[in-house]
Design a protein around this motif. Sequence first.
Motif, PDB file in Angstrom:
ATOM      1  N   GLU A 273      33.905  44.955  52.995  1.00 37.88           N
ATOM      2  CA  GLU A 273      33.729  46.082  52.090  1.00 37.88           C
ATOM      3  C   GLU A 273      34.759  45.932  50.979  1.00 37.88           C
ATOM      4  OE1 GLU A 273      33.231  50.690  52.975  1.00 37.88           O
ATOM      5  OE2 GLU A 273      35.338  50.105  53.023  1.00 37.88           O
ATOM      6  N   TYR A 274      34.322  45.963  49.739  1.00 37.67           N
ATOM      7  CA  TYR A 274      35.199  45.706  48.603  1.00 37.67           C
ATOM      8  C   TYR A 274      35.125  46.873  47.623  1.00 37.67           C
ATOM      9  CZ  TYR A 274      35.090  40.956  50.439  1.00 37.67           C
ATOM     10  OH  TYR A 274      35.189  39.858  51.259  1.00 37.67           O
ATOM     11  N   SER A 275      36.280  47.311  47.179  1.00 37.50           N
ATOM     12  CA  SER A 275      36.327  48.384  46.196  1.00 37.50           C
ATOM     13  C   SER A 275      36.355  47.790  44.794  1.00 37.50           C
ATOM     14  CB  SER A 275      37.558  49.272  46.414  1.00 37.50           C
ATOM     15  OG  SER A 275      38.745  48.513  46.268  1.00 37.50           O
ATOM     16  N   PHE A 276      35.835  48.540  43.848  1.00 40.01           N
ATOM     17  CA  PHE A 276      35.860  48.101  42.456  1.00 40.01           C
ATOM     18  C   PHE A 276      37.302  48.175  41.945  1.00 40.01           C
ATOM     19  CE2 PHE A 276      31.489  48.744  43.056  1.00 40.01           C
ATOM     20  CZ  PHE A 276      30.776  48.213  41.991  1.00 40.01           C
ATOM     21  N   ASN A 277      37.786  47.079  41.381  1.00 33.99           N
ATOM     22  CA  ASN A 277      39.115  47.091  40.767  1.00 33.99           C
ATOM     23  C   ASN A 277      39.024  47.015  39.248  1.00 33.99           C
ATOM     24  OD1 ASN A 277      38.258  44.491  40.423  1.00 33.99           O
ATOM     25  ND2 ASN A 277      39.870  43.534  41.637  1.00 33.99           N
ATOM     26  N   ALA A 278      37.829  47.257  38.744  1.00 36.46           N
ATOM     27  CA  ALA A 278      37.599  47.291  37.291  1.00 36.46           C
ATOM     28  C   ALA A 278      36.328  48.084  37.056  1.00 36.46           C
ATOM     29  CB  ALA A 278      37.461  45.870  36.732  1.00 36.46           C
ATOM     30  N   ALA A 279      36.102  48.419  35.800  1.00 36.08           N
ATOM     31  CA  ALA A 279      34.914  49.213  35.481  1.00 36.08           C
ATOM     32  C   ALA A 279      33.641  48.449  35.801  1.00 36.08           C
ATOM     33  CB  ALA A 279      34.941  49.606  34.008  1.00 36.08           C
ATOM     34  N   ASP A 280      33.652  47.152  35.534  1.00 32.96           N
ATOM     35  CA  ASP A 280      32.463  46.335  35.747  1.00 32.96           C
ATOM     36  C   ASP A 280      32.803  45.160  36.662  1.00 32.96           C
ATOM     37  OD1 ASP A 280      30.879  47.874  33.932  1.00 32.96           O
ATOM     38  OD2 ASP A 280      31.875  46.843  32.274  1.00 32.96           O
ATOM     39  N   ASP A 282      30.839  41.779  38.131  1.00 29.00           N
ATOM     40  CA  ASP A 282      29.604  41.004  38.082  1.00 29.00           C
ATOM     41  C   ASP A 282      29.404  40.258  39.395  1.00 29.00           C
ATOM     42  OD1 ASP A 282      31.085  38.508  37.918  1.00 29.00           O
ATOM     43  OD2 ASP A 282      31.438  38.966  35.812  1.00 29.00           O
ATOM     44  N   LEU A 283      28.234  39.678  39.570  1.00 25.18           N
ATOM     45  CA  LEU A 283      27.897  38.989  40.813  1.00 25.18           C
ATOM     46  C   LEU A 283      28.816  37.814  41.064  1.00 25.18           C
ATOM     47  CD1 LEU A 283      26.054  38.601  43.235  1.00 25.18           C
ATOM     48  CD2 LEU A 283      24.446  37.378  41.753  1.00 25.18           C
ATOM     49  N   ARG A 284      29.208  37.130  40.024  1.00 21.42           N
ATOM     50  CA  ARG A 284      30.125  35.989  40.163  1.00 21.42           C
ATOM     51  C   ARG A 284      31.456  36.443  40.750  1.00 21.42           C
ATOM     52  NH1 ARG A 284      32.115  33.944  34.536  1.00 21.42           N
ATOM     53  NH2 ARG A 284      32.759  36.139  34.619  1.00 21.42           N
ATOM     54  N   THR A 285      31.997  37.551  40.216  1.00 13.07           N
ATOM     55  CA  THR A 285      33.267  38.068  40.719  1.00 13.07           C
ATOM     56  C   THR A 285      33.132  38.580  42.141  1.00 13.07           C
ATOM     57  OG1 THR A 285      33.879  38.715  38.464  1.00 13.07           O
ATOM     58  CG2 THR A 285      35.122  39.712  40.258  1.00 13.07           C
ATOM     59  N   ALA A 286      32.018  39.234  42.424  1.00 13.49           N
ATOM     60  CA  ALA A 286      31.803  39.780  43.764  1.00 13.49           C
ATOM     61  C   ALA A 286      31.819  38.678  44.811  1.00 13.49           C
ATOM     62  CB  ALA A 286      30.485  40.542  43.807  1.00 13.49           C
ATOM     63  N   LEU A 287      31.138  37.571  44.548  1.00 12.77           N
ATOM     64  CA  LEU A 287      31.114  36.478  45.507  1.00 12.77           C
ATOM     65  C   LEU A 287      32.474  35.816  45.647  1.00 12.77           C
ATOM     66  CD1 LEU A 287      27.673  34.849  44.606  1.00 12.77           C
ATOM     67  CD2 LEU A 287      28.249  36.136  46.676  1.00 12.77           C
ATOM     68  N   SER A 288      33.216  35.766  44.539  1.00 12.25           N
ATOM     69  CA  SER A 288      34.542  35.131  44.607  1.00 12.25           C
ATOM     70  C   SER A 288      35.527  35.964  45.411  1.00 12.25           C
ATOM     71  CB  SER A 288      35.092  34.907  43.190  1.00 12.25           C
ATOM     72  OG  SER A 288      35.398  36.145  42.557  1.00 12.25           O
ATOM     73  N   LEU A 289      35.302  37.281  45.499  1.00 17.13           N
ATOM     74  CA  LEU A 289      36.173  38.118  46.307  1.00 17.13           C
ATOM     75  C   LEU A 289      35.980  37.845  47.790  1.00 17.13           C
ATOM     76  CD1 LEU A 289      35.873  41.541  44.429  1.00 17.13           C
ATOM     77  CD2 LEU A 289      37.798  39.950  44.416  1.00 17.13           C
ATOM     78  N   ALA A 290      34.806  37.350  48.159  1.00 14.95           N
ATOM     79  CA  ALA A 290      34.582  36.931  49.538  1.00 14.95           C
ATOM     80  C   ALA A 290      34.947  35.450  49.635  1.00 14.95           C
ATOM     81  CB  ALA A 290      33.129  37.188  49.923  1.00 14.95           C
ATOM     82  N   THR A 291      34.179  34.670  50.340  1.00 18.46           N
ATOM     83  CA  THR A 291      34.471  33.235  50.444  1.00 18.46           C
ATOM     84  C   THR A 291      33.641  32.409  49.493  1.00 18.46           C
ATOM     85  OG1 THR A 291      32.837  32.992  52.200  1.00 18.46           O
ATOM     86  CG2 THR A 291      35.106  33.474  52.867  1.00 18.46           C
ATOM     87  N   GLY A 292      32.868  33.089  48.645  1.00 18.49           N
ATOM     88  CA  GLY A 292      31.983  32.365  47.759  1.00 18.49           C
ATOM     89  C   GLY A 292      30.793  31.810  48.517  1.00 18.49           C
ATOM     90  N   LEU A 293      30.114  30.836  47.916  1.00 18.95           N
ATOM     91  CA  LEU A 293      28.986  30.177  48.572  1.00 18.95           C
ATOM     92  C   LEU A 293      29.536  29.013  49.378  1.00 18.95           C
ATOM     93  CD1 LEU A 293      26.414  30.262  45.632  1.00 18.95           C
ATOM     94  CD2 LEU A 293      26.563  31.786  47.597  1.00 18.95           C
ATOM     95  N   ASN A 294      29.818  29.280  50.643  1.00 18.69           N
ATOM     96  CA  ASN A 294      30.498  28.331  51.510  1.00 18.69           C
ATOM     97  C   ASN A 294      29.648  27.083  51.724  1.00 18.69           C
ATOM     98  OD1 ASN A 294      32.063  27.069  53.422  1.00 18.69           O
ATOM     99  ND2 ASN A 294      32.425  28.929  54.621  1.00 18.69           N
TER     100      ASN A 294
END
Length: 396
Positions: A273-280, A282-294
Amino acid sequence: MNRFKAGKSILCAIALQLIAGCAAMPGNGPDSLSVIKNAEVTSQTAAATLGYEYALIDIGHDNIPLITSAGDGDNSTFGLADDAIPEIRLGVGDIIQLTVFESEAGGLFIPREAGVRPGNFVTLPAQEIGRNGKITVPYAGELTAAGQTPETLEANVELRLAGLAIEPQVTVTILARNFAQATIIGSVEEPGKYVVSAGGERILDFIGKAGGTTSDGFSTDVTLTRAGVSVTVPYEAITRNPFENIYVAPGDTINITSETKFFYIFGASGVGEYSFNAADIDLRTALSLATGLNDGVADPSQVFIYRLEDRGVLSALGLDLTLPTSGGEDLVPTIYRADFRKPDSFFMAADFEIQDGDMVYVTNARAVELGKFFNVIRTVTGNSVAIESDLNTLSQ
């Protein structure tokens, strides 16, 4: 024939070991078979899904602008394109003072003795507009002041004094405004009631009067309640768009709220579960907050974003609108699919905005599922090579 029977016996033994092995493998709780077996009453379905009807949309260059426009819908605007400075009228609790001028001495208020009073006017004592909305003026009696502009009240008093005073002229001075106020509450430094000036003050002006917000702008919403109708707009939408920074009117209530927004990731990129740390985000940033496309685990061609989408967005995308809504609102269960095998996919991911409540699911590659099967075989038999050796022996 004996070899065939022996091979069949070995395969049966392996199957039995698989069943027994699954029961003996470590777990965090009761297995599904145990749960089903011990239930007193069951309500099961053999359907492929749980009965939800949803839309599946492939993300592309042409539809991203329409998808990301969801945050700019009717519910995100105050809808006052013709916004004007509200007229400030007198009201209950205001303290005013009247001055009456006469054209010459010897009238109703000005004595004939020239030296007694400088100028041909008299200032009446200050008075508060009563709960009945009225004031009292000598020789003019009781007059309604609440709901009047100062200019209208002046004209009414002059009309009452006509024929009594010599060409009377009246001015109204507002000593204290206690009625023309708006209330600001919530996540601000100094919530309370503030006077709305006749020159006009906008929502950001009022927030400034209250000491500013106490929360991050991207997690803050502004709810304006006027005449019993409430509309909520993101704080950053007001700071970005001058048309949303509308004038405050007397009686308005401005509620500043802050709520952390979350999105969720599960599947081959992990679970979190990830909270927004900015107003926007994007999908690229969202995946990078996890492990990305492993590598070796994820299927980059099957990345899904689950969302309750506004029906108007689906209409703009040209989709069938017969799907039912969810939660009593005009929202349709929708799954967006992204294909990261395409060379321009990362440009797409940078343009696709994640919204509050989105769930991003990265599927496992098919080879991973096959690997899981062989891992189970290896766990049960101790060595998958031994199986191959036994089968080779049988075939000889």
